[in-house]
Design a protein around this motif. Structure first.
Motif, PDB file in Angstrom:
ATOM      1  N   ASP A 147       0.855  -1.301   0.082  1.00 44.57           N
ATOM      2  CA  ASP A 147       0.087   0.031  -0.046  1.00 44.57           C
ATOM      3  C   ASP A 147       0.909   1.274  -0.024  1.00 44.57           C
ATOM      4  OD1 ASP A 147      -2.360  -1.355  -0.129  1.00 44.57           O
ATOM      5  OD2 ASP A 147      -2.754  -1.150   2.105  1.00 44.57           O
ATOM      6  N   GLY A 148       0.675   2.095  -0.897  1.00 48.77           N
ATOM      7  CA  GLY A 148       1.356   3.386  -0.931  1.00 48.77           C
ATOM      8  C   GLY A 148       2.762   3.366  -1.798  1.00 48.77           C
ATOM      9  N   VAL A 149       2.859   2.190  -2.135  1.00 50.82           N
ATOM     10  CA  VAL A 149       4.201   2.374  -3.000  1.00 50.82           C
ATOM     11  C   VAL A 149       3.911   2.553  -4.420  1.00 50.82           C
ATOM     12  CG1 VAL A 149       5.798   0.545  -3.897  1.00 50.82           C
ATOM     13  CG2 VAL A 149       4.980   0.299  -1.637  1.00 50.82           C
ATOM     14  N   THR A 150       4.551   3.510  -4.910  1.00 49.36           N
ATOM     15  CA  THR A 150       4.282   3.872  -6.303  1.00 49.36           C
ATOM     16  C   THR A 150       5.265   3.160  -7.207  1.00 49.36           C
ATOM     17  OG1 THR A 150       5.870   5.641  -6.079  1.00 49.36           O
ATOM     18  CG2 THR A 150       3.510   6.247  -5.727  1.00 49.36           C
ATOM     19  N   ASN A 163       9.715   3.357  -3.774  1.00 52.34           N
ATOM     20  CA  ASN A 163       9.126   4.736  -3.599  1.00 52.34           C
ATOM     21  C   ASN A 163       7.678   4.773  -3.357  1.00 52.34           C
ATOM     22  OD1 ASN A 163      11.676   5.960  -4.577  1.00 52.34           O
ATOM     23  ND2 ASN A 163      10.970   4.888  -6.612  1.00 52.34           N
ATOM     24  N   PHE A 164       7.307   5.869  -2.518  1.00 53.24           N
ATOM     25  CA  PHE A 164       5.912   5.951  -1.879  1.00 53.24           C
ATOM     26  C   PHE A 164       5.299   7.240  -2.446  1.00 53.24           C
ATOM     27  CE2 PHE A 164       8.463   3.515   1.302  1.00 53.24           C
ATOM     28  CZ  PHE A 164       7.907   2.590   1.253  1.00 53.24           C
ATOM     29  N   PHE A 170       6.735   4.566   8.505  1.00 54.09           N
ATOM     30  CA  PHE A 170       7.369   3.383   8.705  1.00 54.09           C
ATOM     31  C   PHE A 170       7.556   2.489   7.176  1.00 54.09           C
ATOM     32  CE2 PHE A 170       7.082  -1.171   9.625  1.00 54.09           C
ATOM     33  CZ  PHE A 170       7.933  -1.276  10.780  1.00 54.09           C
ATOM     34  N   PRO A 171       8.580   2.793   6.796  1.00 55.06           N
ATOM     35  CA  PRO A 171       8.776   2.177   5.501  1.00 55.06           C
ATOM     36  C   PRO A 171       9.105   0.833   5.296  1.00 55.06           C
ATOM     37  CG  PRO A 171      10.674   3.099   6.111  1.00 55.06           C
ATOM     38  CD  PRO A 171       9.816   3.320   7.061  1.00 55.06           C
ATOM     39  N   TYR A 172       9.114   0.094   6.329  1.00 56.74           N
ATOM     40  CA  TYR A 172       9.539  -1.448   6.410  1.00 56.74           C
ATOM     41  C   TYR A 172       8.261  -2.372   6.221  1.00 56.74           C
ATOM     42  CZ  TYR A 172      13.228   1.376   8.795  1.00 56.74           C
ATOM     43  OH  TYR A 172      14.358   2.319   9.185  1.00 56.74           O
TER      44      TYR A 172
END
Length: 578
Positions: A147-150, A163-164, A170-172
């Motif tokens: 979710d949120g990953v472009t 990339n978000f 919390f990118p993990y």
């Protein structure tokens, strides 16, 4: 440094402390043996895996069996600490791996990692895995991790950048934990979208980077594995071969380790705690317990599961459930339950009564729903009476807008679960709700077959019970399971984590807000608010905060059971005592 940037850095340091993200290497096991020197290992999971592709099933049995083969950039150890796995180190703002604006995370693949077929693991495999799981027709069971990953980029031969869409504190999530592993692009190239379930060869025998390779897989039965000859640790795994047997029941699995010695490890021993203690007392096995985030819960179907609706039952097209969308009814059902008694007779030291679907870590645990810890039959009856939900014809069953409160309550076949069902049926009868019980073989119930009518995802019942949890210590991806967009249906091959079909724009907004919130305390507040919104909708009724309970032969060393990840997370270090 700007004030805003300083705040971001301070919060990333908080995460480093919480997650142990400064640990840059997984400590190697003591050089006590050589690869394969411990011979053969027998594992029994009484719920048999139906696939070895965790992206096609959200079931624990599939995720954990696949974790022997497929790996992630990082995992969570037995203390909940994030440790590098396929990556050289854990990226942070401090070491430059996480961008200062929190919109990207850059991982470096450890040097020399290869697939079991000898080819190199490359960033292209991670790019492909993201494309595979986010394909709109794929029905990926682990979609919330992306979710949120472009985009996912191959920066160079060993560097992967995720990339978000916006700042992600919390990118993990993507490629972290056993539920989000990397799969080989070359093997799965023709398996995108709707073709994903059709790729039997790849799904049943994935090529991985992990300690073992698949020699044979018989779905819903047994997996035969052998040590990966190209595994990056030359002395491990210590076991040369593994038999991963599925099926049976929890009691038989425990006996096979603690009494007959047929198996070396038995998973998920959800049996009478006094029986298990008696087995352990014989001295042949050791029972291990690990608490994380597992909750045994009831899901109340928010869509109409009436069989008369045919193929549209339990879908949006079927419309809302005739009465379980009324939170007063769900609240009464919850009040009628004696959770402490369920723990006493079914879980012992392996369970704690809970009123939350998010019970841990402490930062995220709400206290707003604790009244459920006390059974209140009289109060439940009074609540229903006050709402005008009464038994108008004297048959002992209340009606809501003309519909009798009759429910079909299903779960997997398991002695503890059937005991719980019997108790709940009795309690609900005392408040005027008639309950039909159904149990389904666990291998089918938790299977990923989109054609089966008996899976927990299809939910062809009013109420169903099982346990779920999340890997790691941050609940952002887990709480995103209840987005309106994550409801299973035929358009997603019946994949999706929003099993009870809860849908609230206000809830979706909280998920989005958490995704862009950096402050740790504020993230805790948002997570508690999301938990409370689901709890107070009574679309989920939590019962027991479960510790994972397993048993291993006394001769097996090196086991560090984790409930934060696959409990087999360090199987490469397991060995037989000499």
């Amino acid at each position: 440094m700007s004030i805003q940037q300083g705040e971001r850095d301070r919060n990333m340091k908080k995460y480093s402390l919480l997650l142990g993200a400064t640990a840059l290497a997984l400590a190697p096991a003591a050089a006590m043996a050589e690869r394969g020197s411990s011979g053969h290992l027998n594992i029994i999971y009484w719920q048999a895996p139906s696939t070895l592709n965790p992206y096609l099933s959200g079931g624990t049995k599939e995720v954990e069996s696949a974790s022997l083969i497929l790996e992630s950039l990082a995992r969570f150890d037995d203390t909940g600490t994030m440790v590098p796995w396929l990556a050289e180190s854990i990226p942070t703002v401090e070491n430059g791996g996480v961008s200062e604006d929190l919109t990207s995370i850059t991982w470096t693949i450890a040097e020399g990692v290869t697939w079991s077929d000898g080819s190199a693991l490359t960033p292209a495999d991670f790019v492909f895995t993201w494309e595979y799981c986010t394909h709109p027709e794929g029905g990926c069971a682990q979609a919330s991790y992306f979710d949120g990953v472009t985009s996912v980029e191959a920066v160079d031969d060993r560097t992967v950048r995720v990339n978000f869409a916006e700042a992600t504190p919390f990118p993990y999530t993507a490629f972290v934990g056993s539920e989000s592993p990397v799969i080989q692009a070359a093997q799965f190239a023709d398996c995108l979208g709707a073709r994903a379930p059709e790729c039997t060869s790849a799904n049943f025998g994935p090529i991985g980077t992990g300690p073992f390779v698949v020699d044979e897989f018989r779905p819903n039965d047994v997996i035969e594995l052998s040590a990966n000859p190209n595994f990056r640790f030359p002395d491990r795994p210590y076991f040369a071969t593994v038999t991963f047997k599925g099926g049976g029941d929890a009691t038989a699995a425990a006996r096979s380790v603690c009494e007959t010695g047929e198996f070396d490890y038995a998973w998920n021993l959800q049996i009478d705690p006094t029986i298990l203690s008696g087995m352990e007392a014989q001295g042949n096995c050791e029972v291990v317990v690990a608490f994380g985030t597992s909750v045994e819960r009831l899901h109340l179907n928010q869509f109409n599961p009436d069989p008369a609706l045919g193929d549209v039952r339990s879908t949006r097209e079927a419309g809302p459930h005739p009465f379980l969308t009324n939170p007063v009814i769900g609240q009464a059902m919850s009040m009628a339950i004696d959770r402490e008694l369920i723990v006493e007779i079914g879980y012992g030291a392996g369970g704690q009564a809970t009123c939350n679907v998010l019970p841990a870590p402490e930062l995220y645990a709400s206290t707003a729903n604790d009244s459920c810890l006390t059974q209140d039959i009289a109060g439940a009856n009074a609540l229903l009476d006050e709402a005008g939900i009464v038994d108008s014809d004297g048959d002992g069953i209340r009606e809501y807008e003309g519909t009798p409160l009759r429910v079909l309550y299903q779960t997997s076949t398991n002695a503890v679960r059937q005991d719980t069902q019997a108790l709940v049926k009795q309690w609900w009868a005392e408040i005027g709700i008639d309950t039909e019980l159904r149990n389904i073989d666990a291998s089918v119930f938790f299977g990923g077959d989109p054609a089966s009518p008996d899976t927990f995802q299809k939910f062809y019942a009013d109420v169903e019970m099982y346990t779920n949890n999340f890997a790691g210590v941050d609940p952002q991806a887990y709480m995103a399971n209840w987005l309106c967009s994550d409801i299973p249906g035929p358009d997603t091959q019946w994949q999706g984590a929003n099993i009870q079909r809860f849908c609230s724009p206000e809830y979706d907004a909280l998920v989005a807000e958490m995704a862009r919130t950096a402050d740790l305390e504020e993230r805790g507040r948002l997570a508690r608010a999301m938990n409370d919104m689901i709890m107070q909708s009574y679309s989920i009724i939590p019962l027991v905060h479960r510790g994972g309970v397993s048993a291993h032969a006394a001769s097996i060393e090196g086991i560090r059971m984790s409930d934060w990840d696959s409990e087999l997370w360090n199987i490469m270090d397991w060995r037989r005592a000499e």
